[in-house]
Design an enzyme around this catalytic site. Structure first.
Site, short mmCIF file in Angstrom:
data_model
loop_
_atom_site.label_atom_id
_atom_site.label_comp_id
_atom_site.label_asym_id
_atom_site.label_seq_id
_atom_site.Cartn_x
_atom_site.Cartn_y
_atom_site.Cartn_z
N ARG A 140 4.91 -1.90 4.28
CA ARG A 140 5.76 -2.97 3.77
C ARG A 140 6.84 -2.38 2.88
NH1 ARG A 140 2.04 -6.67 0.35
NH2 ARG A 140 4.11 -7.05 -0.46
N ARG A 169 9.50 -0.99 -9.19
CA ARG A 169 8.66 -2.09 -9.72
C ARG A 169 7.92 -1.65 -10.99
NH1 ARG A 169 5.03 -3.27 -4.86
NH2 ARG A 169 4.32 -5.15 -5.89
#
Ligand SMILES: [Zn+2]
Length: 214
Positions: free
Chosen positions: A161, A172
């Site tokens: 992904r 992130r």
């Protein structure tokens, strides 16, 4: 009892949240689930959320605040809840505290799961997902012979992904360190903050959490 669980992406927060919800019989309020539902609906709002998430960025404070406010107003939230995925910034933490004061609720414990960055990068960048059935596995467990075959449904459909690409994971984590980590301290000024070592088997970590909640 009302609780908040916090932790970087890939820290095992979802698993631990499910355990707490089962043990204590509180409602699981996951902003991630609510955002995914919006994306799945394909609405204009959902498409905005999807673009932000794909880039590894955070959804705006106003949007998140509206979602959470609506959820806390529902009747099943009266008997205790575990908030998961919110707050993600100091501003959201302050907004949440003001909202809780307004509706006369408090927080019994804030659980912060802590895992070193390099361990997270290792966990997430090896993760593979099946396009057909959604099964999640790792590069190590599928082996080199048939690297795209799903061990669950047998389809040649494993892929990485976008969220799990190393560069996105690091982005992130950077967002977590600079924006979310300080929000835990903000909540800790007001509520009981428990920092939990998130390295180890899920059952050991669950034990550590039970130890501080009991
Ligand atoms: Zn599959």
């Amino acid at each position: 009892m009302n609780m908040i669980i916090m932790g970087p992406p890939g820290c095992g927060k979802g698993t631990q949240a499910n355990g707490i919800v089962q043990n204590l019989g509180v409602v699981h309020i996951s902003t991630g689930d609510m955002l995914r539902a919006a994306v799945k609906s394909g609405s204009e709002l959902g498409q905005r959320v999807e673009a932000v998430m794909a880039a590894g960025e955070l959804v705006s404070d106003d949007l998140m605040m509206d979602i959470i406010k609506e959820r806390l107003r529902q009747r099943d939230a009266n008997d205790g809840w575990l908030l998961d995925g919110f707050p993600r910034t100091v501003e959201q933490a302050e907004g949440l505290m003001a909202l809780l004061d307004e509706i006369d609720q408090s927080v019994g414990a804030v659980v912060s799961l802590e895992v070193p960055n390099e361990e997270i990068v290792q966990r997430l960048s090896g993760r593979l997902t099946c396009r057909e059935c959604g099964f999640v596995t790792s590069r190590q467990s599928v082996g080199a012979d048939d690297p795209n075959r799903c061990p669950q449904c047998g389809a040649e459909a494993l892929y990485q992904r976008d969220d799990d690409r190393e560069e996105t994971v690091r982005n992130r984590l950077e967002v977590y360190q600079t924006k979310t980590y300080p929000a835990a301290a903000t909540l800790g000024d007001r509520y009981r903050l428990e920092r939990i070592d998130g390295v180890g088997e899920p059952a050991e970590i669950a034990q550590r959490i039970r130890g501080v909640l009991e």
